[in-house]
Design a protein around this motif. Structure first.
Motif, PDB file in Angstrom:
ATOM      1  N   GLN A 226       0.815  -1.217   0.000  1.00  0.00           N
ATOM      2  CA  GLN A 226       0.000   0.000   0.000  1.00  0.00           C
ATOM      3  C   GLN A 226       0.849   1.268   0.000  1.00  0.00           C
ATOM      4  O   GLN A 226       0.546   2.229  -0.705  1.00  0.00           O
ATOM      5  CB  GLN A 226      -0.961   0.001   1.187  1.00  0.00           C
TER       6      GLN A 226
ATOM      7  N   LYS B 107       2.142   1.907  -3.509  1.00  0.00           N
ATOM      8  CA  LYS B 107       1.058   2.444  -4.351  1.00  0.00           C
ATOM      9  C   LYS B 107       0.846   3.927  -4.064  1.00  0.00           C
ATOM     10  O   LYS B 107       0.735   4.730  -4.985  1.00  0.00           O
ATOM     11  CB  LYS B 107      -0.232   1.673  -4.097  1.00  0.00           C
ATOM     12  N   ASP B 108       0.804   4.281  -2.792  1.00  0.00           N
ATOM     13  CA  ASP B 108       0.525   5.657  -2.401  1.00  0.00           C
ATOM     14  C   ASP B 108       1.667   6.612  -2.722  1.00  0.00           C
ATOM     15  O   ASP B 108       1.435   7.776  -3.034  1.00  0.00           O
ATOM     16  CB  ASP B 108       0.187   5.735  -0.916  1.00  0.00           C
TER      17      ASP B 108
END
Length: 94
Positions: A48, A51-52
């Motif tokens: 995550q 991705k961020d």
């Protein structure tokens, strides 16, 4: 689309600052499956942060956009090891 300079995007909005990013990004959409299941594929918690941090666009988009941002950056600048791991996880054709 080829004349990107008329659009201003803040730094960090896309995964590269290349003038070719936009057109190449759209071309790279042909490298992922056109399945709703791929678009909605859940990214594991361990990826995550990748991705961020890839781009603002990736952080607020569905999985197929993150894959396309990774694939575009891979061709223009290359990926760091964490980005490469996420790319490999999402690349079901490899």
């Amino acid at each position: 689309m080829l004349n990107n300079r008329r659009f201003f995007l803040p730094k960090g909005c896309l995964s590269t600052n290349s003038d070719f990013h936009g057109p190449l990004h759209e071309i790279m959409h042909d490298t992922h499956p056109r399945l709703m299941a791929f678009t909605m594929k859940k990214i594991p918690a361990r990826f995550q942060k990748v991705k961020d941090e890839l781009s603002i666009y990736s952080s607020c988009s569905e999985t197929h956009e993150t894959f396309t941002e990774l694939n575009t950056k891979r061709l223009i600048e290359g990926l760091n090891p964490e980005e490469q791991s996420l790319f490999d996880y999402l690349n079901i054709f490899a």
